[in-house]
Motif scaffolding. Sequence first.
Motif, PDB file in Angstrom:
ATOM      1  N   SER A 175      -4.561  -6.606  -9.820  1.00 48.84           N
ATOM      2  CA  SER A 175      -3.380  -5.837 -10.185  1.00 48.84           C
ATOM      3  C   SER A 175      -2.264  -6.707 -10.736  1.00 48.84           C
ATOM      4  O   SER A 175      -1.159  -6.270 -10.930  1.00 48.84           O
ATOM      5  CB  SER A 175      -2.882  -5.061  -8.980  1.00 48.84           C
ATOM      6  OG  SER A 175      -2.669  -5.969  -7.938  1.00 48.84           O
TER       7      SER A 175
ATOM      8  N   ASN B  63      -4.875  -7.360  -3.729  1.00 47.29           N
ATOM      9  CA  ASN B  63      -5.070  -5.989  -4.155  1.00 47.29           C
ATOM     10  C   ASN B  63      -6.281  -5.890  -5.080  1.00 47.29           C
ATOM     11  O   ASN B  63      -6.755  -6.889  -5.602  1.00 47.29           O
ATOM     12  CB  ASN B  63      -3.855  -5.490  -4.940  1.00 47.29           C
ATOM     13  CG  ASN B  63      -2.594  -5.654  -4.134  1.00 47.29           C
ATOM     14  OD1 ASN B  63      -2.619  -5.503  -2.911  1.00 47.29           O
ATOM     15  ND2 ASN B  63      -1.506  -5.992  -4.792  1.00 47.29           N
TER      16      ASN B  63
ATOM     17  N   ILE C 188     -10.766   2.771  -9.508  1.00 45.44           N
ATOM     18  CA  ILE C 188     -10.711   3.652 -10.674  1.00 45.44           C
ATOM     19  C   ILE C 188     -11.677   4.808 -10.473  1.00 45.44           C
ATOM     20  O   ILE C 188     -12.876   4.607 -10.291  1.00 45.44           O
ATOM     21  CB  ILE C 188     -11.062   2.883 -11.961  1.00 45.44           C
ATOM     22  CG1 ILE C 188     -10.064   1.738 -12.099  1.00 45.44           C
ATOM     23  CG2 ILE C 188     -10.984   3.798 -13.166  1.00 45.44           C
ATOM     24  CD1 ILE C 188     -10.418   0.759 -13.165  1.00 45.44           C
TER      25      ILE C 188
ATOM     26  N   GLU D 127     -12.153  -4.751  -9.069  1.00 43.89           N
ATOM     27  CA  GLU D 127     -12.117  -3.407  -9.642  1.00 43.89           C
ATOM     28  C   GLU D 127     -13.267  -2.599  -9.081  1.00 43.89           C
ATOM     29  O   GLU D 127     -14.425  -3.006  -9.167  1.00 43.89           O
ATOM     30  CB  GLU D 127     -12.226  -3.467 -11.154  1.00 43.89           C
ATOM     31  CG  GLU D 127     -12.098  -2.107 -11.810  1.00 43.89           C
ATOM     32  CD  GLU D 127     -12.325  -2.199 -13.310  1.00 43.89           C
ATOM     33  OE1 GLU D 127     -11.375  -1.935 -14.054  1.00 43.89           O
ATOM     34  OE2 GLU D 127     -13.449  -2.541 -13.721  1.00 43.89           O
TER      35      GLU D 127
ATOM     36  N   ASP E   3      -8.125  -2.697  -7.907  1.00 46.58           N
ATOM     37  CA  ASP E   3      -7.945  -1.362  -8.477  1.00 46.58           C
ATOM     38  C   ASP E   3      -9.111  -0.483  -8.097  1.00 46.58           C
ATOM     39  O   ASP E   3     -10.260  -0.921  -8.112  1.00 46.58           O
ATOM     40  CB  ASP E   3      -7.859  -1.439 -10.001  1.00 46.58           C
ATOM     41  CG  ASP E   3      -6.570  -2.104 -10.426  1.00 46.58           C
ATOM     42  OD1 ASP E   3      -5.586  -1.989  -9.661  1.00 46.58           O
ATOM     43  OD2 ASP E   3      -6.551  -2.746 -11.489  1.00 46.58           O
TER      44      ASP E   3
ATOM     45  N   SER F 180      -7.299   2.065   1.014  1.00 46.90           N
ATOM     46  CA  SER F 180      -6.561   2.668  -0.089  1.00 46.90           C
ATOM     47  C   SER F 180      -5.758   3.820   0.490  1.00 46.90           C
ATOM     48  O   SER F 180      -6.318   4.798   0.976  1.00 46.90           O
ATOM     49  CB  SER F 180      -7.510   3.180  -1.173  1.00 46.90           C
ATOM     50  OG  SER F 180      -6.757   3.913  -2.128  1.00 46.90           O
TER      51      SER F 180
ATOM     52  N   GLU G 248      -6.191   5.952 -11.408  1.00 50.45           N
ATOM     53  CA  GLU G 248      -6.209   4.622 -10.818  1.00 50.45           C
ATOM     54  C   GLU G 248      -5.519   4.636  -9.468  1.00 50.45           C
ATOM     55  O   GLU G 248      -4.422   5.166  -9.321  1.00 50.45           O
ATOM     56  CB  GLU G 248      -5.497   3.622 -11.729  1.00 50.45           C
ATOM     57  CG  GLU G 248      -6.432   2.991 -12.718  1.00 50.45           C
ATOM     58  CD  GLU G 248      -5.870   1.702 -13.283  1.00 50.45           C
ATOM     59  OE1 GLU G 248      -5.241   0.935 -12.519  1.00 50.45           O
ATOM     60  OE2 GLU G 248      -6.044   1.487 -14.498  1.00 50.45           O
ATOM     61  N   TYR G 249      -6.159   4.065  -8.500  1.00 51.85           N
ATOM     62  CA  TYR G 249      -5.572   3.961  -7.179  1.00 51.85           C
ATOM     63  C   TYR G 249      -5.525   2.492  -6.780  1.00 51.85           C
ATOM     64  O   TYR G 249      -6.120   1.643  -7.429  1.00 51.85           O
ATOM     65  CB  TYR G 249      -6.384   4.771  -6.169  1.00 51.85           C
ATOM     66  CG  TYR G 249      -6.490   6.229  -6.517  1.00 51.85           C
ATOM     67  CD1 TYR G 249      -5.562   7.145  -6.033  1.00 51.85           C
ATOM     68  CD2 TYR G 249      -7.519   6.701  -7.347  1.00 51.85           C
ATOM     69  CE1 TYR G 249      -5.649   8.482  -6.361  1.00 51.85           C
ATOM     70  CE2 TYR G 249      -7.616   8.033  -7.680  1.00 51.85           C
ATOM     71  CZ  TYR G 249      -6.679   8.932  -7.180  1.00 51.85           C
ATOM     72  OH  TYR G 249      -6.766  10.247  -7.497  1.00 51.85           O
ATOM     73  N   ARG G 250      -4.833   2.249  -5.679  1.00 45.29           N
ATOM     74  CA  ARG G 250      -4.584   0.870  -5.285  1.00 45.29           C
ATOM     75  C   ARG G 250      -5.384   0.545  -4.027  1.00 45.29           C
ATOM     76  O   ARG G 250      -5.372   1.309  -3.059  1.00 45.29           O
ATOM     77  CB  ARG G 250      -3.088   0.777  -4.999  1.00 45.29           C
ATOM     78  CG  ARG G 250      -2.496  -0.571  -4.759  1.00 45.29           C
ATOM     79  CD  ARG G 250      -0.996  -0.319  -4.566  1.00 45.29           C
ATOM     80  NE  ARG G 250      -0.337  -1.458  -3.969  1.00 45.29           N
ATOM     81  CZ  ARG G 250       0.420  -2.309  -4.657  1.00 45.29           C
ATOM     82  NH1 ARG G 250       0.603  -2.133  -5.938  1.00 45.29           N
ATOM     83  NH2 ARG G 250       1.015  -3.317  -4.037  1.00 45.29           N
TER      84      ARG G 250
END
Lengths: 823, 252
Positions: free
Chosen positions: B222, B190, B194, B123, B192, B147, B173-175
């Motif tokens: 994720s 993956n 934030i 994260e 996160d 990202s 929130e993006y990946r």
Amino acid sequence: MAENFPPMTSVKRWFVTTNHKDVGILYLMTALFFLIFGGVMALLFRIQLLEPGGIGILSGSGYNQSVSAHGLLMVFWFLSPFAFGFANYVVPLQIGAKDLAFPRLNALSYWFYLFSGILFAISFFQGGTFEGGWTMYAPLNVPIYTPAMQATTGGTAAILGLTLFVLSTTVGTVNFLTTIHRMRAEGLGLWNMPLFTWSMLLTVWMMLFAFAALLAALLLLSTDRILLTQYFATQQGSSLLWGHLFWFFGHPEVYIVFFPALGMMFEMFQTFTGRRLVGRKWVIIAMVLVAVQSFLVWMHHMFLTAINLEIKTLFMATTIGISLPFDLMVFSLIYTMVKGRVRFTTPFLFSLGALVLFILGGITGVFLGAVVLDYEFRGTYWVVAHFHYVMVSGVTALIGGLYYYWPKITGKMYDEFLGKVNFAVYFVGFNLLYFPMFLAWETPRRVFHYGEGLQIYHQLATLGAFVLGSSFLILFYTLGKSLVSGPDAPDNPWEYARTAEWATTSPPPLENFDGRPTYASGKLEFVDTATDGGTATPGEAARADLERASHDVAQAHGEGHADHASIWPFGIGLGTFVLFLGLSGMTSWVEAFHPEFSSNPSYLYPSITILGVGILGYVLFQFGVEQFEAPEMAVAERWPFEGIETTKLGVWFFLASDVIVFGAVIGAYVFMRINAGWMSWGPIPEHAWAGLLNTYILLTSSFTVVLALEMARRKSKKGLLASMSVTLLLGLTFMGIKAWEWSEKFAHGDYWFSGLEYSLYYVTTGLHGLHVVLGLLLAGFMIYRVLTVDAYLEDSRPVEYFGLYWHFVDVVWVFLFPLFYLL
Amino acid sequence: MQTRVDVFDEIFLVFLGLGTLVGIVVISYTLYNAYKYRDVDGREKDEDLPTLGELPTGGGGGRKLFVSFGLSAIVVISLIVWTYGMLLYVEDGPSEDGIEVDVEGYTFAWDFEYENGVTSTGEMAVPVDTTVWIDVTSRDVWHTFGSQELRVKADAIPGETDRTWFIADETGEYRIECFELCGPGHSGMNADLIVMEEDEFQNWLDEQQQGGGDGGSGEGASGDGQQNETDAGNESTDAQNSTNETNGGGES
């Protein structure tokens, strides 16, 4: 021998044949098999991609295996060999040769190719095949990092399979270069060669250097995997070393797979538009430019590594530069249609389709040329979609080529309607498969966990994959039906075809033409071989006489009595295959000696290895003593190599590729040492004097080889024996001193796996030592031949060729000595 | 302040527009020619048609060829030169202050370390509208940090550090995904990303520092797939009795 050559219906024929047309057919069929193999891999992971997160038919490791195998199979075992199949069949016909320069080596390339593919297929059953992607990035490509990779045998077998494949291409490359440069029909200058032959010439020139770099990379990778050296296992520089080595090969490879297709498109466009190619001269110049420049763009694959802005700018410029010649080629194709008589036959539809797809691939490639965009596209489906549009447009052209040459190869016509249906399904399937990838471009490559919103595109692509796959079923049905019940094909089924392959029967006779093809009068004619020489100009006739004089052994057999059969290429292929299969499982034996590993090795793989060595020794010996007369060309265009005899030219080409192999290995040493800080290591060998002594020994042995040639020319058997034996003894002394040096190191506990600097030392000097050993085996064989059959006294050239190789090995040592003993 | 999303959108749209236009024109012209010059009966027979066995001669049309070639070269080169200015901007980054995060990839997760020593796994929290400089490297094999939504990407290579930046101008929130094949768990590698308001971000940092172990890592990954979650998140407990230097940076 030609008289008792088995017919095509005999199974034996296909194991012994060395005829270029037979080998071409073998290549084409094997390549199509690997197309299906690689295609099934693709269908597997396309099914997995139906849902984000995968539908569960493949594990993470299984997915990576199928993705990696798909890439490797398609790029190496399908695309290039498929083009080589056409090249084998068509190039000698187009240039008016009876066969390739070295027919047995041509068969050998094929058998290396087939066995390399078999080895790759077997790797699936040795605990799983290689799963590090077709780019094989370091350090994932060495066993230590991921638990799954500890099942190393399958991965190593895959890497060794690829190495064997590269050996196959190296042999083939040398053969085609020699053939195209030295065996063109009278009056067929380089400029006048048909464009398919031109594209193949440039392809093999690129292959000679690019594949040598890959060979070096794979050799180092294999030692890492089998002997546990540390080239690609370190945390310092390994990743980038692999990146440079791989992409130095990898970018030319793009053109290597595309050029033959391009050449095929040029041929088909000219035939089916009834026009000559617009700006032919400029097209050739453009292709030459691309071939040269292809070696200067590799770092655009590494824009996202920490390379500096200046280098990025430089490689951005070269990348854009290399795309421009293709614009010219595309426009040339388009303008060739103008005022033409365009006939929409199946081959033309495939060519036109290929052009359209290539235009799309080219435009989307310009996006990647802009570095800022490349940053975002790196590792995504944009790249995947782009290179499939480019590479598979090449496949499209080659499928067209299959239809185009089908009547020539089989003597049967195919059903045009079925062919057009095939094209329609193919074209729809292609775009349905690859176009949605542009829309789903935000998906990272080689994952099945993609964003929810992209699902529809991936489902469409999967559907397209099945449509594209089914088009090949139509292809096989169409061709099968043609074989069974197709009408006989005329010599030239295509109006306005111009090249020489259409001037002979369908299929052509064993030695291609009745009479000797010549362009001396400005157009193709055939000279009755019995009264040969009548049409040749005096200068050429004199040159031809010279060739004859130096070929009296060959002439004793007379032209037209050339051999077309030898079982030994198959034997060498088999022996090498068994050897490599054995080597793939040897890692655990090395681990047993390694202080950090414990392993419980089985005797299976060492037994296979020894069996392989045994087979190889036997068949190489038989290959060496076999009498084999390759078809000769007494009169031919040979520019720019008029003065160099055919086999000698082959040796030179081989040595040129070996220069690149050593260059890459020495380059790897310099790169890694600079990366670690040059002065952080001293010389590894204990005694510089030992290296100096060895340098003197090798230089002396070069002198004795020169002496051997002189003795052979004087027909002095004793002198020849004496000088060759001294060479052999000097070589053995060199190896003896080396063995002493190494054993002293081992006694101190310094092995090749003890650290990167030790890996570099042992592998680089070991590769050189391997060359010395091969040279000694050759020398031993030659001494045996002198003793038993008085060889080389009538024809001293083999001694000269051996000398070339030996001098080369000496020169390499002259570089290695200061690098490893002094600096 | 131009974000990388802005830079990308601007260039991509121009390329896409021009590319589509050029594609349509060239392909239409190709197909038009193929159709126009289709073979029909009753052509004049006095044309200079190719014959079997002739030595090739270059067809004419050289001028037309070079004009087209020249045009395409101008389009391509001018496009690339135009993007070069943007490349310089992306390379240098915005001049405003920002925060720095060290990113380390390993099979198969991402670690993030902030300037005050706070670490987090799986994260990555960043403040909105702030330049985030990242130094990306890898602990084991070659990964690529990226990202897509924020148009940021950097190779994570063992022994190398790749520095780049991004700005998120919206919270949410993006990946984060891995863009280089790195092993069996690559597909699910993956994390996160934030993006939060500045004060929230400060709270998050404090929480990480105190809470330690449960950090972002637990629910951070994720979720889907076989995340090989090592509990490297615990490293963040290494009680950095930090000087709590809150480098908020660019609240301008």
